[in-house]
Scaffold this motif. Structure first.
Motif, PDB file in Angstrom:
ATOM      1  N   UNK A  46       4.474   9.743   7.781  1.00  0.00           N
ATOM      2  CA  UNK A  46       5.638   9.463   7.645  1.00  0.00           C
ATOM      3  C   UNK A  46       6.757   9.117   9.287  1.00  0.00           C
ATOM      4  N   UNK A  47       5.708   9.411   9.925  1.00  0.00           N
ATOM      5  CA  UNK A  47       6.389   8.563  11.245  1.00  0.00           C
ATOM      6  C   UNK A  47       6.248   7.238  11.624  1.00  0.00           C
ATOM      7  N   UNK A  48       5.662   6.628  10.366  1.00  0.00           N
ATOM      8  CA  UNK A  48       5.645   4.715  10.827  1.00  0.00           C
ATOM      9  C   UNK A  48       6.959   4.259  10.517  1.00  0.00           C
ATOM     10  N   UNK A  49       7.379   3.304  11.431  1.00  0.00           N
ATOM     11  CA  UNK A  49       8.391   3.594  11.386  1.00  0.00           C
ATOM     12  C   UNK A  49       8.992   1.701  10.554  1.00  0.00           C
ATOM     13  N   UNK A  50       8.400   1.012   9.936  1.00  0.00           N
ATOM     14  CA  UNK A  50       8.139  -0.481   9.272  1.00  0.00           C
ATOM     15  C   UNK A  50       9.375  -0.264   8.279  1.00  0.00           C
ATOM     16  N   UNK A  51       9.906  -1.633   8.071  1.00  0.00           N
ATOM     17  CA  UNK A  51      11.225  -1.564   7.401  1.00  0.00           C
ATOM     18  C   UNK A  51      10.915  -1.475   6.122  1.00  0.00           C
ATOM     19  N   UNK A  52       9.432  -2.058   5.351  1.00  0.00           N
ATOM     20  CA  UNK A  52       9.122  -2.819   4.184  1.00  0.00           C
ATOM     21  C   UNK A  52       8.355  -1.379   3.901  1.00  0.00           C
ATOM     22  N   UNK A  53       8.065   0.089   4.670  1.00  0.00           N
ATOM     23  CA  UNK A  53       7.700   0.921   4.003  1.00  0.00           C
ATOM     24  C   UNK A  53       8.175   2.046   3.270  1.00  0.00           C
ATOM     25  N   UNK A  54       7.721   2.887   2.905  1.00  0.00           N
ATOM     26  CA  UNK A  54       8.688   3.988   1.603  1.00  0.00           C
ATOM     27  C   UNK A  54       7.433   5.000   1.645  1.00  0.00           C
ATOM     28  N   UNK A  55       7.864   6.203   2.112  1.00  0.00           N
ATOM     29  CA  UNK A  55       6.711   7.338   1.638  1.00  0.00           C
ATOM     30  C   UNK A  55       7.782   8.368   0.789  1.00  0.00           C
TER      31      UNK A  55
END
Length: 486
Positions: free
Chosen positions: A181-190
């Motif tokens: 939940x803390x990952x910032x990359x724009x290509x990721x959705x959790x």
């Protein structure tokens, strides 16, 4: 070996496909899985020639023998990622505990769990395969705690790729959740779901074969793939560390080994099965489960029955699974596509299936199984901690299998796959040691101080980051939630 081809576990009219095709589009006919059409077998002389190779050289030789058709430069790029592990030359080191127990540390990568062993190179190969594609890819992954962080880490900021990670709300440790939940990359959705891991995995499989969902993606010029072990790209890299460890211990003991696998979705165990089929010095593969002991029942009785079971939450959550996907590939390897389709259709329709006596005997030539309750898990964590050996709860469940093997034959060397670092389950360890119910952060520092052990920087940093992905949805809202994000 010549070019390897892949076929669906449940048959179908589609032609055999290449490794690249199976990796990019893992959805096989009739809801099955793609699997190897042929496996090489090695002579004793060939196996001995592998024994002194370093890990990456071994990987290159095995992949060449498997005939996966990966261009040398692409494989080289993927294997270079192991240099970012704790030991740049040995990504999965063995620790000798006593004369018959070796623990293989499979958690030395960036997210501190065994999924890095496959997902780090998998992400690199996937990206290289589509580098000249005009399409984008949506990669789905469902996680019980470790696959999610490893997938997100591997694909963060990769061009032409978007990733949606589905996890059961409340079904992971705090560290595992924060890793996602803390990952910032724009290509990721959790996305958290109100449900358990089996729900998440079923949703992933349903989306992979949902024609309306795929048609909507096609309109956006997006193809659909997956990073769970339904994708054989994951399994290919999981074969390697079982080959490596069995050769290392055989060199020392001159005896074939038992490999103990704390098992949830059965991908790790499948890798060991393929290594054994290929001729490497493995006697039996022992499956260790928790109180969700469906695999123990199956391997001991030949009956896979989830019709009367409900998923139990335990201290070893990566094994809180009732539908173990990769058992299907074992069924195919031993009984063929028609029988596999029959059994899997029975599981989907009746939530159970039964093997014939002769089929069970065949399964038991390769596998043994046991399980333990949470109380045993806690006792084992405490016992080993007092010996100065800090393990995680899944590894503790594996100790149950080791003790059972010892009671049968105390001379057999055993390799226990340690699938996660203690840092991912610190509150369970402090509970086992009678230190009370602590938060993840408190437990980490308490244990680090007590045992003079370090906490990896990437784990400590989690507690200073903002949670970006906080959305939790009901299961039926998942498809539209994904499409809205896209």
């Amino acid at each position: 070996m010549q070019q390897q081809y892949f076929i669906g576990t449940r048959g179908g009219d589609c032609p055999s496909i290449t490794f690249k095709d199976a990796l990019l589009n893992p959805n096989a006919p009739y809801g099955g899985l793609y699997t190897l059409k042929n496996l090489p077998t090695f002579s004793k002389e060939e196996i001995q020639s592998f024994a002194n190779l370093d890990y990456t050289s071994l990987a290159k030789n095995i992949f060449k023998a498997l005939g996966l058709g990966i261009v040398d430069s692409i494989l080289e790029n993927a294997l270079k990622l192991y240099k970012n592990f704790d030991d740049s030359k040995i990504p999965a080191p063995l620790e000798k505990i006593n004369e018959t127990l070796y623990i293989q540390k499979l958690y030395c990568g960036p997210t501190r769990a065994f999924k890095d062993m496959a997902l780090q190179p998998f992400g690199s190969i996937f990206s290289d395969f589509i580098s000249n594609s005009s399409k984008e890819y949506l990669i789905l992954t469902a996680t019980s705690g470790d696959t999610g962080p490893a997938t997100l880490q591997s694909f963060a900021n990769k061009p032409h790729i978007k990733v949606v990670c589905i996890y059961p709300k409340g079904g992971t440790s705090d560290v595992q959740r924060l890793q996602m939940t803390t990952l910032e990359a724009k290509n990721l959705k959790v996305i958290g779901i109100n449900g358990n891991f089996d729900d998440a995995q079923n949703m992933l499989k349903n989306l992979l074969k949902d024609e309306n969902f795929k048609a909507t993606l096609e309109q956006k010029n997006i193809s659909l793939s997956a990073a769970n072990s339904v994708n054989f790209g994951r399994i290919a890299f999981q074969i390697l560390y079982h080959i490596y460890s069995s050769l290392q211990v055989y060199n020392l003991t001159k005896k074939p080994v038992h490999i103990i696998v704390p098992s949830g979705n059965f991908g790790n165990a499948l890798g060991a099965f393929y290594a054994k089929i290929m001729g490497f010095p493995i006697q039996k593969i022992w499956i260790a489960s928790n109180s969700n002991n469906i695999l123990t029942e199956f391997i001991q009785t030949g009956i896979y029955d989830i019709s009367h079971k409900s998923l139990q939450k335990t201290y070893s959550p990566a094994m809180d699974i009732l539908k173990s996907s990769n058992v299907e590939r074992i069924l195919f390897a031993l009984f063929g596509e028609n029988r596999t389709r029959e059994l899997m259709e029975s599981l989907e329709k009746n939530k159970k299936y039964s093997l014939e006596k002769s089929e069970l005997q065949k399964i038991q030539q390769y596998f043994e199984a046991t399980f333990c309750e949470d109380s045993y898990c806690l006792e084992t964590l405490k016992k080993y901690a007092t010996m100065g050996i800090i393990i995680d709860p899944h590894t503790a469940c594996g100790i149950k299998a080791y003790e059972q093997i010892q009671s049968l034959d105390s001379s057999i060397p055993c390799i226990l796959c340690s699938t996660a670092e203690w840092t991912k389950f610190a509150p369970t360890l402090t509970k086992a040691l009678g230190m009370g119910d602590l938060s993840d952060e408190e437990a980490l520092h308490t244990l680090a101080q007590k045992f003079s052990i370090s906490i990896p920087k990437q784990i400590l940093e989690l507690f200073t980051k903002n949670e970006i992905h906080t959305q939790v949805v009901d299961k039926d809202l998942l498809p539209q939630t994904i499409l809205q994000w896209l």
